[in-house]
Design an enzyme around this catalytic site. Structure first.
Site, PDB file in Angstrom:
ATOM      1  N   ILE A   1     -33.126  -6.531   4.037  1.00 21.71           N
ATOM      2  CA  ILE A   1     -32.352  -5.385   4.537  1.00 21.71           C
ATOM      3  C   ILE A   1     -31.259  -5.887   5.474  1.00 21.71           C
ATOM      4  O   ILE A   1     -31.545  -6.442   6.538  1.00 21.71           O
ATOM      5  CB  ILE A   1     -33.250  -4.370   5.263  1.00 21.71           C
ATOM      6  CG1 ILE A   1     -34.341  -3.862   4.328  1.00 21.71           C
ATOM      7  CG2 ILE A   1     -32.416  -3.194   5.776  1.00 21.71           C
ATOM      8  CD1 ILE A   1     -35.331  -2.923   4.986  1.00 21.71           C
ATOM      9  N   HIS A   2     -30.029  -5.685   5.080  1.00 17.83           N
ATOM     10  CA  HIS A   2     -28.873  -6.044   5.915  1.00 17.83           C
ATOM     11  C   HIS A   2     -27.774  -5.035   5.622  1.00 17.83           C
ATOM     12  O   HIS A   2     -28.038  -3.980   5.037  1.00 17.83           O
ATOM     13  CB  HIS A   2     -28.426  -7.480   5.626  1.00 17.83           C
ATOM     14  CG  HIS A   2     -27.973  -7.706   4.219  1.00 17.83           C
ATOM     15  ND1 HIS A   2     -26.652  -7.748   3.849  1.00 17.83           N
ATOM     16  CD2 HIS A   2     -28.685  -7.853   3.075  1.00 17.83           C
ATOM     17  CE1 HIS A   2     -26.565  -7.935   2.544  1.00 17.83           C
ATOM     18  NE2 HIS A   2     -27.781  -7.996   2.042  1.00 17.83           N
ATOM     19  N   GLY A   3     -26.553  -5.322   6.039  1.00 17.56           N
ATOM     20  CA  GLY A   3     -25.477  -4.340   5.952  1.00 17.56           C
ATOM     21  C   GLY A   3     -25.239  -3.781   4.566  1.00 17.56           C
ATOM     22  O   GLY A   3     -25.113  -2.568   4.385  1.00 17.56           O
TER      23      GLY A   3
ATOM     24  N   ALA B   1     -28.564  -1.688   3.583  1.00 15.20           N
ATOM     25  CA  ALA B   1     -28.828  -0.512   4.423  1.00 15.20           C
ATOM     26  C   ALA B   1     -27.648   0.438   4.487  1.00 15.20           C
ATOM     27  O   ALA B   1     -27.816   1.662   4.414  1.00 15.20           O
ATOM     28  CB  ALA B   1     -29.202  -0.964   5.835  1.00 15.20           C
TER      29      ALA B   1
END
Length: 312
Positions: free
Chosen positions: A166-168, A171
Site C-alpha cells: 500500500i503506497h500512493g 491507496a
C-alpha cells in the site's frame, strides 16, 4: 476543474508537478507558473496571464503560500472571475486530490488536504491498537459456511503485484478509482509482523476496510465468500505469492503487474518492472493457467500485455 495551474516562488510548483506525474502519470491539464529568483510581481503576472489566456474552461490555481506574491497576483487578476478558483497552501496530497477528483469543490479539496497531515509516530502507535483482520487475529473456529451464498462469487475489482504494497499509487489512485471497499494484502511476512500491519493500516485510506492475511488464509476466505459483495482489491508483493494463492485454491482471471524494483540478477521488462529468471518462470506458470497478465502503473496509462513484453 478542467485545468490546474500550480504557482509558486522558485521551482516548488515544477517540483510538485514532476512528483505528481511520477505517481499518477503524465497530466496534460496541469500547468506551472513560477516567480523566478530574479523576478518580481510584474514578471510573475505577465507569465501567469500568458498561461491563463491559453486555457479554456474552469481553472483551479493552487498557490504555494497564503499572502505570497503568486497568491496575491492570482487574486488581483482573477478574484472576480467565476471560472477561476484559488487555493493557497500547496501540497502534494492537495494537488493529487485535485488532479484525480476533478468534481471536488474547493472546500472539499481543503478538507482532504488537511486530513493528509499526520504525526506519523502517533498514528503508528494508534494503529497498533486497531482491529485489523489477520491470520493471528482471526478466530480458529471461524465458520466460513455462513458465507455460502457468496462462495466463489468474490467481487474482485483488481489483482495487483506491487512490492511496495500500500503506497500512493495503490491507496490514492487505484483503490479510489475502482471504488474499492476492502484491500486485502496477501503476504505471509506482513500478516505475521505487527509493525508492517500498523504501517499498512496507516497507509490505507481510512474509508476502506483492510485485511492482512497469509496466502493460505486469503485463498480460503475469498473463495468462501467471506467478504460478501464488497468490492475487494487483492494486493500481492510478488508473483510467487500469486502462484501460491492459485495453488491454495484461489481463483483469478487477471493480474496487473505494477512495481517490481531492481535487484541483483534482474532484467527490465518495463520501466517499473524488473524480474529475475526465477520470477519469469513463475509468471509463465501463472499464464499457463489461462490468467491474463497485464502491466499498468496507473489507471490512465495504457494496458500492456505483460507476457508479450516478458517474452520479447
Amino acid at each position: 476543474m478542467e485545468n490546474i495551474v500550480l504557482v509558486s516562488h522558485g521551482q516548488m510548483a515544477a517540483g510538485v508537478k514532476a512528483t505528481l506525474e511520477m505517481i499518477v502519470g503524465k497530466q496534460d491539464h496541469v500547468y506551472v507558473v513560477s516567480l523566478k529568483p530574479d523576478g518580481d510581481d510584474r514578471q510573475f503576472e505577465a507569465d501567469l496571464q500568458a498561461e491563463m489566456k491559453t486555457l479554456n474552461g474552469s481553472t483551479l490555481i493552487i498557490a504555494d503560500l497564503l499572502g505570497g506574491t503568486p497568491c496575491n497576483v492570482s487574486l488581483r487578476n482573477y478574484l472576480e472571475d467565476d471560472q477561476v478558483a484559488i487555493l493557497a497552501g500547496m501540497s502534494l496530497p492537495l494537488v493529487i486530490e485535485a488532479t484525480l477528483n476533478t468534481q471536488a469543490t474547493p472546500a472539499e479539496l481543503v478538507k482532504a488536504a488537511k486530513g493528509a497531515v499526520a504525526d506519523v509516530k502517533v498514528e503508528m502507535s494508534a494503529t497498533t491498537e486497531e482491529v485489523v483482520e489477520t491470520t493471528a487475529a482471526a478466530p480458529a473456529t471461524d465458520d466460513l459456511a455462513q458465507y455460502q451464498a457468496y462462495a466463489g462469487k468474490a467481487n474482485i475489482v483488481n489483482v495487483r503485484i506491487d512490492e511496495r504494497l500500500i503506497h500512493g499509487q495503490v491507496a490514492g489512485i487505484w483503490s479510489t478509482s475502482l471504488n474499492t471497499q476492502r484491500i486485502i494484502v496477501i503476504n505471509d511476512e506482513a500478516a505475521k509482523d505487527p509493525l508492517q500491519k500498523s504501517s499498512l493500516r496507516m497507509a490505507a485510506p481510512s474509508s476502506m476496510r483492510l485485511s492482512v492475511l497469509t496466502v493460505a488464509e486469503a485463498a480460503k476466505n475469498v473463495q468462501a465468500g467471506k467478504y460478501g459483495a464488497q468490492r475487494i482489491f487483492l494486493l500481492f508483493k510478488n508473483p510467487t505469492d500469486v502462484l501460491r494463492y492459485l495453488e491454495a485454491g484461489g481463483e483469478l482471471t487477471t493480474v496487473n503487474v505494477g512495481n517490481m524494483s531492481y535487484k541483483e540478477g534482474t532484467r527490465e521488462v518495463t520501466k517499473s518492472i524488473q524480474v529475475t529468471e526465477a520470477e519469469e518462470a513463475v509468471f509463465e506458470d501463472i499464464a499457463k493457467r489461462q490468467i491474463k497478465i497485464t502491466a499498468q502503473r496507473v489507471p490512465n496509462d495504457p494496458v500492456v500485455d505483460f507476457m508479450e513484453k516478458l517474452r520479447s
